[in-house]
Write a protein that holds these residues in place. Structure first.
Motif, PDB file in Angstrom:
ATOM      1  N   LEU A  32      14.150   5.188  26.474  1.00  0.00           N
ATOM      2  CA  LEU A  32      13.233   4.084  26.753  1.00  0.00           C
ATOM      3  C   LEU A  32      12.375   4.360  27.980  1.00  0.00           C
ATOM      4  O   LEU A  32      11.200   3.976  28.018  1.00  0.00           O
ATOM      5  N   ASP A  33      12.940   5.014  28.968  1.00  0.00           N
ATOM      6  CA  ASP A  33      12.139   5.381  30.137  1.00  0.00           C
ATOM      7  C   ASP A  33      10.978   6.283  29.719  1.00  0.00           C
ATOM      8  O   ASP A  33       9.839   6.108  30.164  1.00  0.00           O
ATOM      9  N   GLN A  34      11.277   7.264  28.865  1.00  0.00           N
ATOM     10  CA  GLN A  34      10.228   8.164  28.384  1.00  0.00           C
ATOM     11  C   GLN A  34       9.223   7.416  27.515  1.00  0.00           C
ATOM     12  O   GLN A  34       8.014   7.641  27.597  1.00  0.00           O
ATOM     13  N   LEU A  35       9.728   6.503  26.677  1.00  0.00           N
ATOM     14  CA  LEU A  35       8.845   5.729  25.805  1.00  0.00           C
ATOM     15  C   LEU A  35       7.903   4.866  26.627  1.00  0.00           C
ATOM     16  O   LEU A  35       6.715   4.749  26.314  1.00  0.00           O
ATOM     17  N   ILE A  36       8.426   4.272  27.691  1.00  0.00           N
ATOM     18  CA  ILE A  36       7.590   3.440  28.556  1.00  0.00           C
ATOM     19  C   ILE A  36       6.515   4.284  29.233  1.00  0.00           C
ATOM     20  O   ILE A  36       5.354   3.887  29.333  1.00  0.00           O
ATOM     21  N   ARG A  37       6.905   5.484  29.692  1.00  0.00           N
ATOM     22  CA  ARG A  37       5.913   6.358  30.325  1.00  0.00           C
ATOM     23  C   ARG A  37       4.833   6.763  29.323  1.00  0.00           C
ATOM     24  O   ARG A  37       3.629   6.730  29.644  1.00  0.00           O
ATOM     25  N   ASP A  38       5.250   7.137  28.112  1.00  0.00           N
ATOM     26  CA  ASP A  38       4.274   7.543  27.096  1.00  0.00           C
ATOM     27  C   ASP A  38       3.364   6.384  26.719  1.00  0.00           C
ATOM     28  O   ASP A  38       2.149   6.556  26.574  1.00  0.00           O
ATOM     29  N   TYR A  39       3.946   5.219  26.561  1.00  0.00           N
ATOM     30  CA  TYR A  39       3.157   4.060  26.144  1.00  0.00           C
ATOM     31  C   TYR A  39       2.188   3.652  27.256  1.00  0.00           C
ATOM     32  O   TYR A  39       1.052   3.261  26.985  1.00  0.00           O
ATOM     33  N   THR A  40       2.633   3.762  28.502  1.00  0.00           N
ATOM     34  CA  THR A  40       1.752   3.457  29.629  1.00  0.00           C
ATOM     35  C   THR A  40       0.583   4.433  29.664  1.00  0.00           C
ATOM     36  O   THR A  40      -0.563   4.035  29.924  1.00  0.00           O
ATOM     37  N   ASP A  41       0.861   5.709  29.417  1.00  0.00           N
ATOM     38  CA  ASP A  41      -0.216   6.704  29.362  1.00  0.00           C
ATOM     39  C   ASP A  41      -1.185   6.402  28.223  1.00  0.00           C
ATOM     40  O   ASP A  41      -2.407   6.549  28.375  1.00  0.00           O
ATOM     41  N   ASN A  42      -0.660   5.969  27.080  1.00  0.00           N
ATOM     42  CA  ASN A  42      -1.527   5.626  25.951  1.00  0.00           C
ATOM     43  C   ASN A  42      -2.421   4.431  26.275  1.00  0.00           C
ATOM     44  O   ASN A  42      -3.595   4.399  25.908  1.00  0.00           O
ATOM     45  N   ILE A  43      -1.856   3.462  26.979  1.00  0.00           N
ATOM     46  CA  ILE A  43      -2.653   2.297  27.388  1.00  0.00           C
ATOM     47  C   ILE A  43      -3.750   2.725  28.351  1.00  0.00           C
ATOM     48  O   ILE A  43      -4.899   2.280  28.256  1.00  0.00           O
ATOM     49  N   ARG A  44      -3.390   3.619  29.276  1.00  0.00           N
ATOM     50  CA  ARG A  44      -4.394   4.097  30.229  1.00  0.00           C
ATOM     51  C   ARG A  44      -5.517   4.838  29.502  1.00  0.00           C
ATOM     52  O   ARG A  44      -6.709   4.660  29.812  1.00  0.00           O
ATOM     53  N   GLU A  45      -5.151   5.639  28.525  1.00  0.00           N
ATOM     54  CA  GLU A  45      -6.150   6.363  27.750  1.00  0.00           C
ATOM     55  C   GLU A  45      -7.040   5.399  26.961  1.00  0.00           C
ATOM     56  O   GLU A  45      -8.264   5.564  26.898  1.00  0.00           O
ATOM     57  N   ALA A  46      -6.407   4.391  26.371  1.00  0.00           N
ATOM     58  CA  ALA A  46      -7.179   3.394  25.623  1.00  0.00           C
ATOM     59  C   ALA A  46      -8.090   2.607  26.556  1.00  0.00           C
ATOM     60  O   ALA A  46      -9.227   2.269  26.201  1.00  0.00           O
ATOM     61  N   GLU A  47      -7.615   2.301  27.759  1.00  0.00           N
ATOM     62  CA  GLU A  47      -8.441   1.577  28.729  1.00  0.00           C
ATOM     63  C   GLU A  47      -9.686   2.389  29.092  1.00  0.00           C
ATOM     64  O   GLU A  47     -10.780   1.826  29.248  1.00  0.00           O
ATOM     65  N   GLU A  48      -9.503   3.696  29.230  1.00  0.00           N
ATOM     66  CA  GLU A  48     -10.660   4.545  29.542  1.00  0.00           C
ATOM     67  C   GLU A  48     -11.674   4.524  28.396  1.00  0.00           C
ATOM     68  O   GLU A  48     -12.892   4.470  28.629  1.00  0.00           O
ATOM     69  N   ALA A  49     -11.165   4.558  27.166  1.00  0.00           N
ATOM     70  CA  ALA A  49     -12.063   4.512  26.011  1.00  0.00           C
ATOM     71  C   ALA A  49     -12.788   3.177  25.945  1.00  0.00           C
ATOM     72  O   ALA A  49     -13.994   3.118  25.660  1.00  0.00           O
TER      73      ALA A  49
END
Length: 235
Positions: A32-49
């Motif tokens: 879950l720690d890894q999933l949270i990190r990955d999901y946070t990175d995906n949100i950051r990427e989506a925010e940039e888009a």
């Protein structure tokens, strides 16, 4: 990045099946720690888009405002040139009046071009505005999912720790020879039964000895009777 690509990615991330991932977790906390990190990175990427899309929309809106302002300014210039030409023509200055009328025509041409550019941009601006709204909604869903994921992570980790502690305790209990009160009673009962049996044995033994004595007495009595009868015969 195209509208379909951005929305597709946001939708895919927003619909991440957290519970299915939890069911497959062997190490819930690490997963879950890894999933949270990955999901946070995906949100950051989506925010940039989304930010880039919003930036493009603002540029389009700025260009549209400039076209609208330019059309208004060229219209004002055309009107001023036309009025000046009318004044010069009324004063008999035909050549000069024609020059200002030509200027008015040029200004009207610029006005028409700016109006067309502004009109052409309006549908694109409307479509881009809709895209931005959809992207923002998708981001909100992603952030809600992230909040849900963090809460689920805390819950699952707590449950895992509790289960581990319980299993540890049960394993420890298995390795300890715990006294069973009922088994101790059974052992005591068996001891009592043995004592009772020994007492019965003694009773039987005592009874056998008494019977032997009575048999001996009966034998002596018979002997005496026989001697007495013998004496009577002889007398």
């Amino acid at each position: 990045m195209s509208k379909q690509t951005i929305l597709g990615r946001v939708t895919q991330l927003a619909k991440a099946n957290i519970h299915a991932l939890l069911d497959q977790a062997e190490d819930p906390q690490r997963m879950l720690d890894q999933l949270i990190r990955d999901y946070t990175d995906n949100i950051r990427e989506a925010e940039e888009a989304v930010a880039a899309t919003i930036g493009n929309l603002r540029l389009m809106e700025q260009d549209h405002r400039e076209d609208v302002d330019a059309a208004r300014e060229w219209g004002a210039k055309a009107l001023a040139a036309s009025r000046k030409g009318d004044e010069l023509r009324a004063a008999g200055q035909t050549a000069e009046a024609d020059r200002f009328d030509n200027l008015a025509k040029v200004a009207l041409g610029r006005q028409l071009r700016s109006e067309k550019e502004a009109s052409t941009a309006e549908p694109a601006i409307a479509a881009q505005t809709e895209v931005v709204q959809q992207l923002r909604t998708g981001l909100d869903r992603m952030k809600d999912k992230l909040t849900e994921l963090r809460a689920k992570r805390d819950e699952l980790v707590a449950r895992a720790r509790t289960a581990h502690a319980q299993n540890t305790m049960l394993d420890a209990v298995k390795s300890i020879d715990v006294l069973d009160p009922t088994s101790e009673l059974a052992r005591f009962e068996e001891k009592v039964r043995r004592e009772e049996a020994r007492a019965l044995g003694k009773q039987e033994l005592a009874a056998s000895s008494l019977d032997a004595q009575f048999e001996q007495l009966e034998t002596l009595t018979d002997s005496a009777e026989i001697e007495a009868r013998l004496a009577a015969l002889k007398g």
